[in-house]
Design an enzyme around this catalytic site. Structure first.
Site, mmCIF file in Angstrom:
data_model
loop_
_atom_site.group_PDB
_atom_site.id
_atom_site.type_symbol
_atom_site.label_atom_id
_atom_site.label_comp_id
_atom_site.label_asym_id
_atom_site.label_seq_id
_atom_site.Cartn_x
_atom_site.Cartn_y
_atom_site.Cartn_z
ATOM 1 C CE LYS A 83 -2.235 1.966 4.021
ATOM 2 N NZ LYS A 83 -1.551 3.212 4.074
ATOM 3 C CG ASN A 84 2.406 2.740 3.546
ATOM 4 O OD1 ASN A 84 1.213 2.987 3.345
ATOM 5 N ND2 ASN A 84 2.917 2.613 4.754
ATOM 6 N NE ARG A 90 0.121 12.264 6.522
ATOM 7 C CZ ARG A 90 0.317 13.433 7.120
ATOM 8 N NH1 ARG A 90 -0.684 14.118 7.577
ATOM 9 N NH2 ARG A 90 1.520 13.918 7.265
ATOM 10 C CB CYS A 118 -4.988 5.970 10.745
ATOM 11 S SG CYS A 118 -5.444 4.501 9.843
ATOM 12 N NE ARG A 151 -0.602 10.225 9.851
ATOM 13 C CZ ARG A 151 -0.914 9.170 9.125
ATOM 14 N NH1 ARG A 151 -2.117 8.693 9.143
ATOM 15 N NH2 ARG A 151 -0.005 8.587 8.368
ATOM 16 N N PRO A 152 1.084 16.574 11.082
ATOM 17 C CG PRO A 152 2.911 17.671 12.049
ATOM 18 C CD PRO A 152 2.055 16.445 12.176
ATOM 19 C CB ILE A 153 1.400 18.624 5.675
ATOM 20 C CG1 ILE A 153 0.486 19.861 5.790
ATOM 21 C CG2 ILE A 153 0.589 17.355 5.619
ATOM 22 C CD1 ILE A 153 -0.324 20.127 4.523
ATOM 23 C CG ASP A 154 5.830 20.753 9.946
ATOM 24 O OD1 ASP A 154 5.168 19.686 10.007
ATOM 25 O OD2 ASP A 154 6.893 20.918 10.559
ATOM 26 C CG LEU A 155 8.804 18.112 8.339
ATOM 27 C CD1 LEU A 155 9.232 16.730 8.833
ATOM 28 C CD2 LEU A 155 9.931 19.121 8.582
ATOM 29 C CG ASP A 197 2.390 1.687 9.556
ATOM 30 O OD1 ASP A 197 2.075 2.646 10.269
ATOM 31 O OD2 ASP A 197 2.474 1.758 8.317
ATOM 32 N NE ARG A 234 -7.613 4.159 5.039
ATOM 33 C CZ ARG A 234 -6.651 4.591 5.859
ATOM 34 N NH1 ARG A 234 -6.869 4.666 7.141
ATOM 35 N NH2 ARG A 234 -5.485 4.962 5.396
HETATM 36 C C1 UD1 Z 1 3.908 7.033 6.278
HETATM 37 C C2 UD1 Z 1 3.085 5.803 6.081
HETATM 38 C C3 UD1 Z 1 2.514 5.328 7.401
HETATM 39 C C4 UD1 Z 1 3.629 5.147 8.413
HETATM 40 C C5 UD1 Z 1 4.499 6.389 8.497
HETATM 41 C C6 UD1 Z 1 5.733 6.202 9.369
HETATM 42 C C7 UD1 Z 1 2.213 6.035 3.849
HETATM 43 C C8 UD1 Z 1 1.011 6.216 2.984
HETATM 44 N N1 UD1 Z 1 1.995 6.084 5.168
HETATM 45 O O1 UD1 Z 1 3.044 8.038 6.769
HETATM 46 O O2 UD1 Z 1 1.842 4.096 7.192
HETATM 47 O O3 UD1 Z 1 3.059 4.911 9.677
HETATM 48 O O4 UD1 Z 1 4.964 6.754 7.167
HETATM 49 O O5 UD1 Z 1 6.488 5.106 8.942
HETATM 50 O O6 UD1 Z 1 3.306 5.796 3.366
HETATM 51 N N2 UD1 Z 1 5.720 14.841 10.568
HETATM 52 C C9 UD1 Z 1 5.832 16.183 10.827
HETATM 53 N N3 UD1 Z 1 5.700 17.067 9.788
HETATM 54 C C10 UD1 Z 1 5.457 16.649 8.517
HETATM 55 C C11 UD1 Z 1 5.355 15.274 8.257
HETATM 56 C C12 UD1 Z 1 5.490 14.398 9.300
HETATM 57 O O7 UD1 Z 1 6.049 16.585 11.964
HETATM 58 O O8 UD1 Z 1 5.361 17.509 7.622
HETATM 59 C C13 UD1 Z 1 5.839 13.871 11.676
HETATM 60 C C14 UD1 Z 1 4.528 13.095 11.892
HETATM 61 O O9 UD1 Z 1 3.648 13.795 12.725
HETATM 62 C C15 UD1 Z 1 5.021 11.841 12.541
HETATM 63 C C16 UD1 Z 1 6.373 11.613 11.858
HETATM 64 O O10 UD1 Z 1 6.749 12.863 11.304
HETATM 65 O O11 UD1 Z 1 5.234 12.046 13.905
HETATM 66 C C17 UD1 Z 1 6.358 10.550 10.769
HETATM 67 O O12 UD1 Z 1 5.476 10.931 9.752
HETATM 68 P P1 UD1 Z 1 5.726 10.547 8.230
HETATM 69 O O13 UD1 Z 1 6.996 9.770 8.111
HETATM 70 O O14 UD1 Z 1 5.568 11.775 7.415
HETATM 71 O O15 UD1 Z 1 4.531 9.574 7.966
HETATM 72 P P2 UD1 Z 1 3.483 9.560 6.782
HETATM 73 O O16 UD1 Z 1 4.173 9.887 5.500
HETATM 74 O O17 UD1 Z 1 2.298 10.352 7.186
#
Ligand code: UD1
Length: 418
Positions: free
Chosen positions: A22-23, A92, A116, A121-125, A306, A398
């Site tokens: 999936k990922n 997501r 989930c 789960r912010p998107i700042d990065l 996960d 899912r």
């Molecule tokens: C992906 C996976 C998810 C897995 C996760 C961690 C997919 C579709 N999903 O999710 O199954 O659990 O990797 O292995 O591939 N963070 C920030 N700012 C950001 C982005 C992330 O602070 O802009 C933080 C998140 O809150 C979290 C951590 O970074 O604490 C890891 O998130 P991230 O690696 O981005 O996970 P996803 O891509 O959402």
């Protein structure tokens, strides 16, 4: 709302061919819009998140056709660059379309993504990387909408303060479309990122450094149609390994590179499971009750977040006291309360959990609240006395193509119920 019923304590034995990841497939589907043409993907899992991404791509003017496990995406008719709020909130991975649409159209309109409820789960990065490469992204005024545009991405060096999977993927899309070289440092090293790099290269991109935290992209190369096979899903494989561990079964898993589950198999071996790895194959046998263990989740190659709740189910049945530290998502202990309904003894405090293993769990009605938490309840139910009804089955769908089919084939008593 749908539910499944599992009658536990059936001997589990057999082979499961692990579904596609999936990922890995979701970012590839988003990346398919980078090339004005066709993308053919093999070994695509027939899961809700894939159907949902197909729906979004179709609504943007692409044509997606899924036949069996082969998906063809034709993005030549792409006519829109804004994703509807209700579509964004379904999962997501919808946020992957921000970088992909910007790369192809020079503009994109998206909302905060769903997925989930396992933490903030912010998107700042994601936004930081896209802005660094030249995108202008409006601020979210509280309505959740984000408009972005870019004349042309320009390659540069970017350092991630945390190895985010999604942010690395979005940055890769922009870098592939940028003029010049981009060096991404502090990248996530999840195997799905390596797969995405290979996929992008198969489209004509030039990404180097797979498997390391520094990815170098020579941007702006012409892209072309591609045909790519998605690898096996390590989280689904890990779930089935733990099903065998909890219910004391014997299982062969095929269809994936066993190396990607090293952190999981190492712990299971320490707990007493017999595990052999061979090319494209994993074997597990568990005849005794497993011993307690300690795990700490983290970015790859550490123990995957996960599989944390699935491991919590196994630990609920192990001999002694186990400890979990969750460092990635803050809300990943929600399954503990459901496992406790089955008799598990779990104490959660902030990012740590202590699990006092019991000889037996007991079937009852429980509720899946997220994808992996739902899978954890299924694993617990396989090893529990009596019948367990797991509500919220749609969360499991899912990410698992057909968990009932897979587990039934190895001897479980499991079926959908009203
Ligand atoms: C992906 C996976 C998810 C897995 C996760 C961690 C997919 C579709 N999903 O999710 O199954 O659990 O990797 O292995 O591939 N963070 C920030 N700012 C950001 C982005 C992330 O602070 O802009 C933080 C998140 O809150 C979290 C951590 O970074 O604490 C890891 O998130 P991230 O690696 O981005 O996970 P996803 O891509 O959402």
């Amino acid at each position: 709302m749908s539910a499944i019923e599992i009658r536990g304590l059936r001997p589990l034995k057999g082979e499961i061919i692990v579904q596609g990841s999936k990922n890995a497939v979701l970012p590839m589907m988003a990346a398919s819009v980078l090339n004005r043409g066709k993308t053919l993907l093999n070994n695509v899992p027939r899961i809700q998140d894939v159907f949902c991404m197909m729906g979004i791509l179709n609504s943007l003017g692409c044509t997606c056709r899924l036949k069996g496990h082969q998906l063809e995406i034709d993005s030549s008719g792409l006519s829109g660059s804004c994703v509807l709020k209700e579509d964004m909130e379904k999962m997501r991975s919808s946020i992957m379309l921000l970088g992909a649409l910007l790369g192809r159209c020079g503009e994109a309109g998206v909302y905060s993504p769903g997925g989930c409820m396992i933490g903030e789960r912010p998107i700042d990065l994601h936004l930081m990387a896209l802005r660094e490469l030249g995108a202008e992204i409006g601020e979210d005024d509280g309505d959740g909408v984000l408009y972005a545009r870019v004349r042309r991405f320009t390659g540069k060096r970017i350092v991630f303060p945390f190895p985010s999977v999604g942010a690395t993927e979005n940055a890769l899309f922009a870098a592939v479309m940028a003029t010049g070289r981009t060096v991404l440092e502090g990248c996530a090293r999840e195997p799905e990122i390596g797969e995405l790099c290979s996929f992008l290269n198969s489209m004509g991109a030039c990404v180097r450094g797979q498997g390391t935290d520094i990815l170098t992209v020579e941007g702006g190369l012409p892209l072309h149609d591609t045909h790519f096979t998605v690898g096996g899903d390590r989280i689904v494989a890990g779930t089935y390994l733990m099903a065998a561990a909890a219910a004391r079964g014997e299982l062969v898993l095929t269809g994936l590179d066993p190396g990607v589950l090293g952190a999981v198999t190492d712990i299971l071996k320490k707990m007493g499971a017999v595990i052999y790895e061979d090319e494209g194959l994993l074997y597990i046998r568990c005849q005794e009750r497993l011993l307690a263990a300690d795990i700490c989740t983290g970015p790859y190659p550490d123990f995957p977040t996960d599989l944390q709740s699935v491991m919590m189910a196994v630990m609920s049945l192990s001999k002694g006291e186990s400890r979990i530290q969750e460092t990635v998502f803050e809300n990943r202990f929600r399954t503990a309360a459901e496992l406790e309904k089955m008799g598990a003894r779990i104490e959660c405090m902030d990012d740590k959990a202590r699990i006092k293993g019991r000889e037996m769990l007991f079937g009852t009605r429980v509720e899946a609240r997220d994808l992996r938490g739902g899978a954890a309840l299924a694993v617990a139910a396989l090893a529990a006395e009596g019948s367990t009804i797991i509500g919220g089955y749609e969360h499991i769908q899912r990410g698992y193509e057909d968990i009932c089919r897979d587990l039934e084939e190895i001897g479980a008593d499991i079926h959908m119920c009203a």
